[in-house]
Write a protein that holds these residues in place. Structure first.
Motif, PDB file in Angstrom:
ATOM      1  N   GLN A 163       0.824  -1.208   0.000  1.00  0.00           N
ATOM      2  CA  GLN A 163       0.000   0.000   0.000  1.00  0.00           C
ATOM      3  C   GLN A 163       0.856   1.255   0.000  1.00  0.00           C
ATOM      4  O   GLN A 163       0.540   2.231  -0.705  1.00  0.00           O
ATOM      5  CB  GLN A 163      -0.937   0.005   1.221  1.00  0.00           C
ATOM      6  CG  GLN A 163      -2.048  -1.021   1.149  1.00  0.00           C
ATOM      7  CD  GLN A 163      -2.842  -1.111   2.445  1.00  0.00           C
ATOM      8  OE1 GLN A 163      -2.475  -0.494   3.440  1.00  0.00           O
ATOM      9  NE2 GLN A 163      -3.915  -1.895   2.418  1.00  0.00           N
ATOM     10  N   LYS A 164       1.943   1.240   0.737  1.00  0.00           N
ATOM     11  CA  LYS A 164       2.849   2.402   0.766  1.00  0.00           C
ATOM     12  C   LYS A 164       3.486   2.619  -0.593  1.00  0.00           C
ATOM     13  O   LYS A 164       3.625   3.743  -1.070  1.00  0.00           O
ATOM     14  CB  LYS A 164       3.906   2.226   1.852  1.00  0.00           C
ATOM     15  CG  LYS A 164       3.382   2.408   3.255  1.00  0.00           C
ATOM     16  CD  LYS A 164       4.474   2.299   4.274  1.00  0.00           C
ATOM     17  CE  LYS A 164       3.904   2.487   5.688  1.00  0.00           C
ATOM     18  NZ  LYS A 164       4.964   2.419   6.715  1.00  0.00           N
ATOM     19  N   VAL A 165       3.921   1.526  -1.243  1.00  0.00           N
ATOM     20  CA  VAL A 165       4.526   1.628  -2.562  1.00  0.00           C
ATOM     21  C   VAL A 165       3.517   2.184  -3.573  1.00  0.00           C
ATOM     22  O   VAL A 165       3.829   3.056  -4.381  1.00  0.00           O
ATOM     23  CB  VAL A 165       5.089   0.265  -3.026  1.00  0.00           C
ATOM     24  CG1 VAL A 165       5.463   0.276  -4.501  1.00  0.00           C
ATOM     25  CG2 VAL A 165       6.290  -0.132  -2.179  1.00  0.00           C
ATOM     26  N   GLU A 166       2.302   1.692  -3.514  1.00  0.00           N
ATOM     27  CA  GLU A 166       1.252   2.192  -4.412  1.00  0.00           C
ATOM     28  C   GLU A 166       0.971   3.654  -4.136  1.00  0.00           C
ATOM     29  O   GLU A 166       0.723   4.443  -5.062  1.00  0.00           O
ATOM     30  CB  GLU A 166      -0.019   1.361  -4.257  1.00  0.00           C
ATOM     31  CG  GLU A 166       0.077  -0.038  -4.842  1.00  0.00           C
ATOM     32  CD  GLU A 166      -1.159  -0.888  -4.566  1.00  0.00           C
ATOM     33  OE1 GLU A 166      -2.085  -0.413  -3.890  1.00  0.00           O
ATOM     34  OE2 GLU A 166      -1.154  -2.058  -5.002  1.00  0.00           O
ATOM     35  N   GLY A 167       1.014   4.048  -2.865  1.00  0.00           N
ATOM     36  CA  GLY A 167       0.811   5.456  -2.514  1.00  0.00           C
ATOM     37  C   GLY A 167       1.931   6.341  -3.053  1.00  0.00           C
ATOM     38  O   GLY A 167       1.682   7.458  -3.502  1.00  0.00           O
ATOM     39  N   LEU A 168       3.170   5.834  -3.046  1.00  0.00           N
ATOM     40  CA  LEU A 168       4.283   6.596  -3.594  1.00  0.00           C
ATOM     41  C   LEU A 168       4.189   6.708  -5.109  1.00  0.00           C
ATOM     42  O   LEU A 168       4.537   7.756  -5.689  1.00  0.00           O
ATOM     43  CB  LEU A 168       5.618   5.941  -3.198  1.00  0.00           C
ATOM     44  CG  LEU A 168       6.001   6.045  -1.704  1.00  0.00           C
ATOM     45  CD1 LEU A 168       7.270   5.236  -1.452  1.00  0.00           C
ATOM     46  CD2 LEU A 168       6.212   7.492  -1.295  1.00  0.00           C
ATOM     47  N   GLU A 169       3.743   5.632  -5.744  1.00  0.00           N
ATOM     48  CA  GLU A 169       3.614   5.655  -7.198  1.00  0.00           C
ATOM     49  C   GLU A 169       2.522   6.610  -7.644  1.00  0.00           C
ATOM     50  O   GLU A 169       2.638   7.299  -8.643  1.00  0.00           O
ATOM     51  CB  GLU A 169       3.314   4.258  -7.733  1.00  0.00           C
ATOM     52  CG  GLU A 169       4.495   3.302  -7.648  1.00  0.00           C
ATOM     53  CD  GLU A 169       4.126   1.891  -8.071  1.00  0.00           C
ATOM     54  OE1 GLU A 169       2.918   1.598  -8.294  1.00  0.00           O
ATOM     55  OE2 GLU A 169       5.032   1.052  -8.175  1.00  0.00           O
ATOM     56  N   ASN A 170       1.424   6.651  -6.913  1.00  0.00           N
ATOM     57  CA  ASN A 170       0.298   7.514  -7.276  1.00  0.00           C
ATOM     58  C   ASN A 170       0.489   8.948  -6.777  1.00  0.00           C
ATOM     59  O   ASN A 170      -0.079   9.864  -7.343  1.00  0.00           O
ATOM     60  CB  ASN A 170      -1.014   6.966  -6.697  1.00  0.00           C
ATOM     61  CG  ASN A 170      -1.389   5.614  -7.291  1.00  0.00           C
ATOM     62  OD1 ASN A 170      -1.001   5.317  -8.406  1.00  0.00           O
ATOM     63  ND2 ASN A 170      -2.112   4.817  -6.535  1.00  0.00           N
ATOM     64  N   GLY A 171       1.228   9.136  -5.737  1.00  0.00           N
ATOM     65  CA  GLY A 171       1.293  10.439  -5.115  1.00  0.00           C
ATOM     66  C   GLY A 171       2.438  11.248  -5.540  1.00  0.00           C
ATOM     67  O   GLY A 171       2.572  12.342  -5.822  1.00  0.00           O
TER      68      GLY A 171
END
Length: 108
Positions: free
Chosen positions: A100-108
């Motif tokens: 979830q953190k990785v996905e948040g970094l990719e999207n954010g």
């Protein structure tokens, strides 16, 4: 035999059975409440425990020699399996959090 007579017969049998049961229970209680009975039961219980420990010990040696898991071995394995499952659940939760953190970094 009429139905009324049958009902009375069944009531009489039921009452007699109840009285016999009460008398038998009282007789058993009287027999059990003797000190010698309690002492004998205590001695027999201690002997039984000793015999069972000896049997378990002998079975453990036998199972060990035959390379068969004992009841205690199976219990220990069950505990280890539960511990492994708990650890896997924790790792899985950590992986999901990281994902979830990785996905948040990719999207954010």
């Amino acid at each position: 035999m009429e139905k009324n007579e049958q009902v009375e017969l069944y009531k009489a049998i039921k009452l007699t059975g109840f009285k016999v049961e009460q008398e038998l229970n009282n007789w058993i209680k009287d027999q059990i409440n003797h000190t010698k009975f309690v002492q004998g039961t205590n001695i027999a219980g201690k002997y039984y425990v000793h015999v069972m420990k000896c049997v378990q010990n002998s079975m453990g040696h036998l199972f060990s020699n035959l390379n068969i898991p004992s009841k205690q071995d199976v219990t220990n394995i069950g505990k280890l399996v539960l511990q492994v499952e708990e650890k896997i659940d924790k790792v899985e939760d950590q992986v999901l959090l990281l994902q979830q953190k990785v996905e948040g970094l990719e999207n954010g």
